[in-house]
Design an enzyme around this catalytic site. Structure first.
Site, mmCIF file in Angstrom:
data_model
loop_
_atom_site.group_PDB
_atom_site.id
_atom_site.type_symbol
_atom_site.label_atom_id
_atom_site.label_comp_id
_atom_site.label_asym_id
_atom_site.label_seq_id
_atom_site.Cartn_x
_atom_site.Cartn_y
_atom_site.Cartn_z
ATOM 1 C CG ASP A 1 -0.070 -4.067 2.496
ATOM 2 O OD1 ASP A 1 -0.238 -4.125 1.739
ATOM 3 O OD2 ASP A 1 -0.012 -3.955 3.932
ATOM 4 C CG HIS B 1 -0.750 -0.215 2.714
ATOM 5 N ND1 HIS B 1 0.150 -0.673 3.739
ATOM 6 C CD2 HIS B 1 -0.696 1.454 2.951
ATOM 7 C CE1 HIS B 1 0.843 -0.513 4.129
ATOM 8 N NE2 HIS B 1 0.416 0.735 4.118
ATOM 9 C CB SER C 1 3.150 1.758 6.036
ATOM 10 O OG SER C 1 2.507 2.182 6.678
#
Length: 236
Positions: A144, A108, A225
């Protein structure tokens, strides 16, 4: 009675000295950690007194393997004037996993609504900047993960640990770029708060159930992230 009073006074003085951070109590803990294979570092405090600071040594070991990832994507949206085009910028973190320029991050970070960003820029620890190319992105939303490649070699790859050996209460450090590259490579520390956690994640359009997650109380914000969670040995 006088003897008992003096014993209590001496005991209180010893406790105060240990709690005051003179290096005695902290030194004992650090020696135990070092004996277990943890990364430690000697820091001069005053005179001949030394203290072992695991956090600074772990950060020094892992920091060169952490990169900043900036993305630029084109997005289209409907207005009363018709379909309009805009630019969407994003920031995340990555980990060098091979000295030949292979970087692990979250899918992402480099994607928007399932579409790879038009431009990916990777910022290294030494200040060098490279264009990144996505070699692979996990199609499974539960994973992910993505691999980004830059044309560089001789990089410092992170040392990978074994997540099967992680225990609740283990020491943990997070390194990343919370809230943007202005705060790049911020370090936060905590513990492993839980194992095998399950959450439902959503991007606003679709949702997915993610299982087998590691929970930590180390501070993490948007921009972290793709960054590493590191153990006391400096391993991801």
């Amino acid at each position: 009675k006088k003897s008992g009073i003096w014993k209590k006074i001496i005991a209180v003085i010893v406790v105060i000295c240990m709690c005051g951070g003179t290096g005695f109590g902290g030194g004992l803990l650090a020696i135990k950690l070092s004996g277990n294979g943890a990364v430690t570092q000697n820091i001069k405090i005053s005179g001949d007194t030394e203290s072992l600071n695991a956090a600074s040594a772990i950060a020094a070991k892992a920091m060169p393997s952490v990169v900043g990832i900036s993305t630029v994507s084109q997005e289209y949206y409907q207005t009363i004037f018709g379909l309009q085009q805009g630019t969407l910028q994003g920031v995340g973190t990555g980990i060098i996993v091979d000295e030949a320029g292979y970087i692990l991050t979250n899918a992402h970070v480099i994607e928007t609504n399932g579409t790879t960003a038009n431009k990916i820029t990777v910022d290294l620890y030494n200040g060098d900047t490279y264009d990144g190319t996505v070699l692979w992105s996990g199609s499974d939303q539960n994973l992910d993960l993505a691999i980004v490649k830059i044309n560089a070699d001789g990089l410092t790859a992170a040392e990978l640990g074994d997540s099967d050996k992680v225990n609740i209460g283990d020491y943990a450090i997070a390194i990343g770029n919370p809230l943007g590259l202005e705060l790049e490579r911020s370090v936060s520390q905590g513990i492993i708060s839980g194992l095998n956690r399950t959450i439902t994640a959503t991007d606003g359009n679709t949702s997915s159930r993610m299982e087998g997650l590691i929970q930590t109380d180390a501070s993490i914000n948007s921009g972290n992230s793709g960054g590493p969670l590191i153990n006391s040995k400096g391993q991801v």
